[in-house]
Design a protein around this motif. Structure first.
Motif: not given
Length: 762
Positions: A325-334
């Motif tokens: 779930r790359i997009q979810e991870a990046e959303r959390l990161f951002d």
């Protein structure tokens, strides 16, 4: 292993003895002991106000000096301030005043508290000196000193103090025993822990929550999961620490499902998890790749107010990365207000692990590029990478065959001072090896200030992969002379070097050395090296006999090696048998079907071709996706077989035709057996593979057109390179004078002036 001293058998109850002067310790005595060794002291007759102490330490000390009638308990307030300031020098001034007033011999509480001050200020030398001169040592003093040694990573000294305590006839509290258990845990002294456990059972204190928690953790870390469970079940009042300990116990012992089961049970008993519980459970979800449970834990963490907790958010982010779930991870990161270096490292290493999971797929390349982009952003943020960052990024560079980026990271490690770290140095060796630069890998190894077994093994294996057999074997001898004992992986490198050079006697000699001299039991990789050696030499019957003598069933790699050898040396019947065994092990393996189809086509066994195609349909095997990609100026260009994409111009295809003609003029002859790709249909004819441009040919031609004439070409391919392409690229390397590196799904092919590092066998 440590054991409790026999000299205390007659004086302490640890071994069951009781004397008239040493009454039995009751559990009630232990339970009344506060977890806080030094509670605040209050006295209504205070002569020096707390305001003066807190406002100015020196004024308070001066006031006490002038007031000879100051009670000893007032010194405790000053000592507490020493702890808050972490000031040994101030503590020494108060200590001097205590000695001057004679309080050190009159007030046990103050003198014991002073030991505690030195311990918490990190001055174990002063603490021990004071402790040794105490006229009276109570259990608090003993426990305080033990705690200091444990917190200072000196568990052996803590256990020695515990033994001295028992020999002097002093009795431990539950807090004391918890500290000793922690010391045993650090040393993995399970035998002594079991003695302590027996002591606790005898005096009915094993049900105590803090003791049970410590025991549970110790047994878990020592690999005794069943004992950890028994201890946990015996705790009468289980708190969140108890539940977290048992969940962690299952995690430490590789039973993720069991840990999740206890977490569900914990929730059913209305025990609210803390951040450590949640992070442990999320790590279990990562192991099981359970996105469903993990997302529910994510929701629970928000409900419990842990939404902004960095530990929990990092664990959730890592779960999303692990489960794709790359997009979810990046959303959390951002969405994080402040990204710590731990968070950056988590994202980078997460993408690096996704590369390993995806293998040679194009998605793996994309994950690697994302990791490098994150590393660039980290550098621009002003935050400094650490050794974990560098090791992860170097791993990515190696997997991408991104030598230029790897060299830049190498330069940054030198500038930042992390090059001397053995982890970074070993990662550098691996990176240069995977990028085909064995010379730079050797230089990185030579420049290492400290070499571990992993460093030696990595270099030996790298030399073996590049066909530097004699150098690999000499380095192995140097390692032995340096006093480093080889392990299983070291011998894989040694046997691989012998296999590459066809050194049968030497290989069998090292194989026997491993078993007899170093008592290392051979594993599958060792047998694979020997089988590969016989196959390389065309001694297929000996290879098959060696396989039959193995103590366990052959792996896919061994059977596929035999298939490749049989195909190269023309023993098709044995090759067909090996391929059938390969399909039994993995009936879904696409490459195996591709190999089998090519073999049947080469023999014009069209009925068998139809049979295999039917099997592929029944097993729902997708056709082989032949992809290659090349990175030029940080941009990735991907190709598939016979690619007619718009971005590949007509001039490009003309160049490829001319390149093929020039290769033929230098002796290249296209092979007439069929190589299967996703665009090809098997026909009952001997179609020429020269009519098909496999993806690596396209990537190579594109690289030749778009890079300087002296620049090396590096291509990654997701499938085993066929013989026709291998021969073609060897010829092109002679024609262009280029160094060409092709990383396929099985091997690294570094081709220079018509010679390949694989020795024309892969």
């Amino acid at each position: 292993m440590a054991s409790l001293p026999s000299s205390v058998a007659a004086t302490t109850p640890i071994n069951g003895g009781n004397t008239p002067n040493n009454p039995k310790l009751h559990s009630s005595d232990l339970r009344t002991h506060s977890s806080s060794l030094f509670p605040p002291t209050q006295n209504p007759k205070k002569r020096v106000s707390s305001d003066s102490i807190s406002s100015d330490f020196r004024e308070a000390l001066s006031a006490i000096r002038e007031d000879a009638s100051t009670e000893s308990s007032y010194y405790v307030d000053l000592l507490r301030e020493c702890i808050e300031k972490n000031s040994t020098s101030d503590a020494e001034m108060v200590h001097a005043q205590i000695i001057k007033r004679g309080i050190i011999h009159k007030d046990v509480f103050v003198s014991t508290f002073l030991v505690n001050v030195y311990v918490k200020c990190g001055n174990l030398g002063n603490a021990r000196k004071l402790f040794d001169n105490l006229p009276v040592r109570n259990v608090v003093a003993w426990t305080t000193l033990m705690t200091g040694y444990v917190n200072n990573s000196e568990p052996e000294l803590a256990i020695k103090v515990f033994r001295d305590m028992l020999e002097e006839g002093s009795y431990p509290t539950n807090y004391t025993l918890g500290i000793v258990i922690n010391a045993c845990s650090s040393l993995q002294w399970i035998n002594m822990c079991e003695q302590l456990h027996g002591y606790m059972i005898k005096y009915h204190i094993d049900f105590d929550t803090s003791i049970g928690n410590s025991l549970c953790s110790l047994y878990a870390k020592s690999g005794h999961l069943s004992s950890a469970v028994k201890v946990f079940e015996n705790i009468r009042e289980k708190n969140v620490i108890s539940w977290t300990a048992i969940i962690s116990a299952f995690s430490d012992n590789g039973d993720a499902a069991g840990g999740l089961g206890y977490f569900i049970q914990m929730l059913s008993e209305d025990i609210q998890p803390n951040e450590f519980t949640l992070t442990t459970v999320l790590s279990l979800c990562c192991v099981m790749l359970s996105f469903g449970i993990g997302s529910q834990v994510h929701s629970l963490s928000i409900k419990l107010g842990f939404e902004s907790n960095s530990r929990v958010k990092n664990s959730i982010m890592y779960l999303y990365l692990k489960t794709g779930r790359i997009q979810e991870a990046e959303r959390l990161f951002d969405g994080m207000n402040v990204n710590s270096l731990v968070t950056w490292n988590l994202m980078i290493s997460g993408h690096a692990q996704m590369m390993e999971h995806d293998g040679c797929k194009l998605s793996a390349y994309e994950s690697g590029n994302q990791a490098l982009n994150l590393f660039s952003k980290l550098n621009r943020s002003g935050m400094k990478p650490d050794l974990f960052t560098f090791s992860s990024v170097l791993t990515v560079c190696g997997s991408l065959v991104a030598l230029e980026q790897g060299e830049q990271v190498h330069a940054q490690t030198i500038k930042s001072g992390f090059l001397s770290d053995v982890v970074v140095g070993t990662a550098l060796i691996s990176m240069y090896n995977k990028c085909g630069s064995i010379e730079k890998a050797s230089k990185a190894f030579v420049e290492m200030s400290i070499r571990t077994l992993i460093s030696w093994t990595s270099m030996i294996t790298s030399l073996a992969h590049h066909g530097r057999t004699q150098q690999a074997l000499q380095l192995f001898e140097d390692m032995i002379l340096a006093g480093v004992r080889p392990n299983q992986i070291t011998f894989v490198g040694v046997l691989s070097a012998c296999s590459h050079a066809g050194m049968v006697e030497e290989a069998l000699g090292y194989f026997e050395m491993m078993k007899k001299q170093y008592k290392i039991k051979p594993v599958m990789d060792h047998y694979a090296c020997i089988v590969g050696m016989f196959v390389r030499l065309g001694r297929l019957d000996e290879a098959f006999d060696f396989i039959k003598k193995m103590d366990f069933e052959p792996s896919e790699f061994i059977w596929s090696t035999l298939v490749a050898g049989c195909r190269s040396h023309g023993n098709m019947e044995l090759g067909f048998y090996a391929a059938e065994q390969l399909l039994k092990l993995n009936p879904k393996h696409t490459e195996t079907y591709g190999l089998l189809l090519n073999m049947y086509c080469a023999e014009k066994r069209w009925k068998d071709v139809s049979k295999v195609k039917k099997m592929m349909k029944e097993e729902r095997i997708e056709k082989v996706k032949d992809w290659s990609w090349i990175s030029i100026k940080d941009k990735v260009y991907s190709f598939k077989a016979d690619d007619k994409s718009d971005h590949h111009s007509e001039d490009f295809h003309k160049f490829l035709v001319n390149l093929t003609d020039q290769a033929k003029s230098l002796g290249y002859e296209s092979l007439k057996d069929l190589e299967v790709t996703d665009e090809e249909e098997v026909e009952e004819s001997s179609s020429s593979s020269s009519t098909t441009y496999h993806s690596e040919k396209l990537a190579l031609a594109f690289g030749l057109l778009n890079t300087p004439s002296s620049a090396p070409i590096r291509v990654i391919k997701n499938f085993i390179m066929c013989r026709d392409c291998h021969n073609f690229i060897k010829t092109v390397s002679v024609h262009t004078g280029r160094e060409i590196t092709i990383r396929d799904s099985r091997s690294l092919h570094k081709i220079v002036n018509g010679k390949c590092s694989c020795g024309d066998f892969w």
